[in-house]
Design a protein around this motif. Structure first.
Motif, PDB file in Angstrom:
ATOM      1  N   TYR A   4      83.457  98.512 139.210  1.00 50.66           N
ATOM      2  CA  TYR A   4      83.327  97.969 137.921  1.00 50.66           C
ATOM      3  C   TYR A   4      83.510  96.613 137.752  1.00 50.66           C
ATOM      4  N   ALA A   5      84.139  95.804 138.516  1.00 55.97           N
ATOM      5  CA  ALA A   5      84.265  94.440 138.676  1.00 55.97           C
ATOM      6  C   ALA A   5      82.780  93.886 138.669  1.00 55.97           C
ATOM      7  N   ALA A  41      78.644  90.113 131.803  1.00 53.57           N
ATOM      8  CA  ALA A  41      79.200  89.024 131.326  1.00 53.57           C
ATOM      9  C   ALA A  41      78.163  87.896 131.381  1.00 53.57           C
ATOM     10  N   ILE A  46      86.044  89.010 140.155  1.00 53.28           N
ATOM     11  CA  ILE A  46      85.422  88.281 139.264  1.00 53.28           C
ATOM     12  C   ILE A  46      85.123  87.137 139.143  1.00 53.28           C
ATOM     13  N   CYS A  49      90.292  90.907 138.736  1.00 53.18           N
ATOM     14  CA  CYS A  49      89.990  89.808 137.996  1.00 53.18           C
ATOM     15  C   CYS A  49      89.806  88.536 139.031  1.00 53.18           C
ATOM     16  N   PHE A  59      88.300  97.937 130.107  1.00 55.42           N
ATOM     17  CA  PHE A  59      87.600  99.107 130.617  1.00 55.42           C
ATOM     18  C   PHE A  59      88.438 100.103 131.060  1.00 55.42           C
ATOM     19  N   CYS A  96      80.775  94.253 135.406  1.00 50.76           N
ATOM     20  CA  CYS A  96      81.413  93.623 134.509  1.00 50.76           C
ATOM     21  C   CYS A  96      81.031  91.947 134.608  1.00 50.76           C
ATOM     22  N   THR A 145      84.574  86.288 130.386  1.00 51.27           N
ATOM     23  CA  THR A 145      84.022  87.499 129.537  1.00 51.27           C
ATOM     24  C   THR A 145      84.287  88.571 130.579  1.00 51.27           C
ATOM     25  N   GLY A 146      83.783  88.341 131.527  1.00 47.36           N
ATOM     26  CA  GLY A 146      83.867  89.716 132.600  1.00 47.36           C
ATOM     27  C   GLY A 146      85.357  90.108 132.953  1.00 47.36           C
ATOM     28  N   GLN A 147      86.292  89.192 132.905  1.00 47.07           N
ATOM     29  CA  GLN A 147      87.786  89.725 132.992  1.00 47.07           C
ATOM     30  C   GLN A 147      87.946  90.470 131.925  1.00 47.07           C
ATOM     31  N   LEU A 149      86.236  92.053 129.889  1.00 48.32           N
ATOM     32  CA  LEU A 149      85.513  93.429 129.818  1.00 48.32           C
ATOM     33  C   LEU A 149      86.206  94.330 130.878  1.00 48.32           C
ATOM     34  N   PHE A 150      86.591  93.814 132.138  1.00 51.05           N
ATOM     35  CA  PHE A 150      87.151  94.692 133.061  1.00 51.05           C
ATOM     36  C   PHE A 150      88.472  95.090 132.575  1.00 51.05           C
TER      37      PHE A 150
END
Length: 138
Positions: free
Chosen positions: A93-94, A101, A55, A52, A79, A97, A71-73, A75-76
């Protein structure tokens, strides 16, 4: 006032939103795939935090709106409640994401820019000698 009348539940059309119908079942929160693969709970928490932070830092450097970073966090985090940190590289994957996002929140960035920003963040975190030389040439 509707939430007080309905016992804390909000109704939006036919969808009822409350803490009782959480999207992740308790079983997924207690025993994650990473724990099943032998990863210590504290190490998993640290990996979630670092992911996070990556991100957030990348979003700031990419000048994304805060909602895209959040939003990216999300999703991370989601997942890694279905996949293991042991089998899937958190940094990759970060990046994925934050890329997704940014698209979701209608602030898309080029994948090349995201890769460059993550490379820069990684060098800064590792206090790379190359980065120090590059910033302060003799």
């Amino acid at each position: 006032m509707a939430s007080a009348v309905n016992g804390g539940k909000e109704e939006y059309g036919k969808v009822v939103i409350s803490l009782e119908n959480c999207l992740l079942p308790k079983e997924k929160l207690i025993q994650t795939p990473s724990m099943k693969d032998g990863l210590d709970k504290e190490v998993e928490i640290d990996l979630r935090i670092v992911g996070c932070e990556f991100i957030q830092a990348s979003g700031i450097l990419l000048k994304l709106p805060q909602v895209a970073m959040a939003t990216g966090q999300v999703l991370f985090q989601r997942f890694y409640f279905s996949k293991s940190f042991v089998k899937h590289d958190a940094e990759v994957y970060a990046m994925a994401c934050i890329f997704l996002a940014a698209k979701i929140e209608e602030a898309p960035r080029r994948i090349r820019d995201i890769i460059n920003v993550f490379h820069y963040i990684k060098q800064k975190r590792n206090n790379s000698l190359y980065m120090d030389f590059y910033q302060h040439p003799c």
